[in-house]
Write an enzyme that holds these catalytic residues in place. Sequence first.
Site, mmCIF file in Angstrom:
data_model
loop_
_atom_site.group_PDB
_atom_site.id
_atom_site.type_symbol
_atom_site.label_atom_id
_atom_site.label_comp_id
_atom_site.label_asym_id
_atom_site.label_seq_id
_atom_site.Cartn_x
_atom_site.Cartn_y
_atom_site.Cartn_z
ATOM 1 C CB THR A 91 -0.865 0.058 1.277
ATOM 2 O OG1 THR A 91 -1.606 -1.148 1.376
ATOM 3 C CG2 THR A 91 -1.808 1.231 1.268
ATOM 4 C CB THR B 52 1.342 -0.161 4.619
ATOM 5 O OG1 THR B 52 1.695 -1.063 3.565
ATOM 6 C CG2 THR B 52 2.507 -0.063 5.590
ATOM 7 N N GLY B 53 0.169 -3.050 5.133
ATOM 8 C CA GLY B 53 0.336 -4.395 5.676
ATOM 9 C C GLY B 53 -0.918 -5.225 5.499
ATOM 10 N N GLY C 29 -4.263 -6.254 5.554
ATOM 11 C CA GLY C 29 -5.450 -5.454 5.802
ATOM 12 C C GLY C 29 -6.427 -6.056 6.787
ATOM 13 N NE ARG D 82 -7.568 -9.063 1.341
ATOM 14 C CZ ARG D 82 -6.703 -8.071 1.523
ATOM 15 N NH1 ARG D 82 -6.488 -7.192 0.565
ATOM 16 N NH2 ARG D 82 -6.057 -7.952 2.649
ATOM 17 C CB VAL D 83 -12.156 -5.175 -0.210
ATOM 18 C CG1 VAL D 83 -11.783 -3.752 0.153
ATOM 19 C CG2 VAL D 83 -12.758 -5.230 -1.617
ATOM 20 N N GLY D 84 -9.159 -5.267 1.296
ATOM 21 C CA GLY D 84 -8.441 -5.085 2.559
ATOM 22 C C GLY D 84 -8.814 -3.785 3.240
ATOM 23 C CG ASP D 85 -5.673 -1.905 5.381
ATOM 24 O OD1 ASP D 85 -5.303 -2.764 4.546
ATOM 25 O OD2 ASP D 85 -4.940 -0.962 5.744
HETATM 26 N N1 GLY Z 1 -3.191 -3.176 3.134
HETATM 27 C C1 GLY Z 1 -3.707 -3.560 1.905
HETATM 28 C C2 GLY Z 1 -4.480 -4.771 1.882
HETATM 29 O O1 GLY Z 1 -4.437 -5.575 2.806
HETATM 30 O O2 GLY Z 1 -5.173 -4.981 0.920
#
Ligand code: GLY
Length: 326
Positions: A188, A239-240, A242, A216-219
């Site tokens: 990210t 970042t990391g 999510g 799939r969607v992260g943070d």
């Molecule tokens: N931090 C981005 C994700 O996990 O998609």
Amino acid sequence: MNRRDFIDKSSLLFPSMLVSPKIIGDLDVKKIKTGNKRISSPYVISTWNVPEANLIAGESLDKNMNAIDAAIRGVAYEEANIKNTTVGNGGSPDRDGNVTLDACVMDENGNCGSVLAVENIVHVAALAKDVMEKTPHVILAGKGARKFALDQGYKPENLLSPESKIDWLDWLEKGNYNPKINVENHDTIGMLCRDKAGNLSGACTTSGLAYKMQGRVGDSPIIGSGLFIDNEVGGAVATGLGEEVIKTVGSFLIVELMRNGLNPQEACEKAINRIISKHKGKPNFQVAYIATNKNGEIGAYSIHNDFSYTFYKNQTNQNIKSKSVF
Ligand code: GLY
């Protein structure tokens, strides 16, 4: 991808010409009006070693651009950078070979916009700002976000680079899905900007986890998890992995900790330790935060020691290694 080379103060050698006119031209940028307000020293802080993106944002702020536009312009560099396999064009695809991008932005007035799982559109942070400004909504997802982008004049592009396709085909053969985020597979670009009027804004953009499940969607596009700004207090970006950031609503947590008196470094440490406390032993994933407050203090903290951030102020752009738990 090897992006480990630290830059030094001579990094001002990176000319802003590195941004193609197309990227600059695509953004409808507004300059700030400081009026009688005291002029603050603008600065930029970004996750990871992103000298060009950080410098572009910093130079834009020096030329009186407002914080939200500078952040979007800065991250646009990495969105267009085909060598960065974790953001924008050239990003790693999901398991089915689709590159899907997520992004959000938040400005000094608490306005925010977000796009989730968008295909074929490179500049998703700019698109998130369009959602914020040109729709009555905060979030657009998938096909709806893509359609909105095309309606706004964004050009559809194939985001799966030949290199990312080869890596994906190789992964398919091994079929080993073990999400791991490290410096070679960071995920990210999060950027926080303070402009000359002293206003804070931010942007966060990603292609998410390599070879994620479809949908799939992260943070990163989740306001409060990937990014949060409260102009009275400060801002934070993550970042990391999510999933771990979402479980603790990390960026919002950091801003609230700063509201309660912690400085950005203390707040980032507390938020990372909140994640650590939910796991036994040493986690095998990375999460990192950067934060800033209204006094211009900055902080950064990560679980593992391969995280760094890029900081621009007073025409100096430098990559700084973050403190970490392990
Ligand atoms: N931090 C981005 C994700 O996990 O998609």
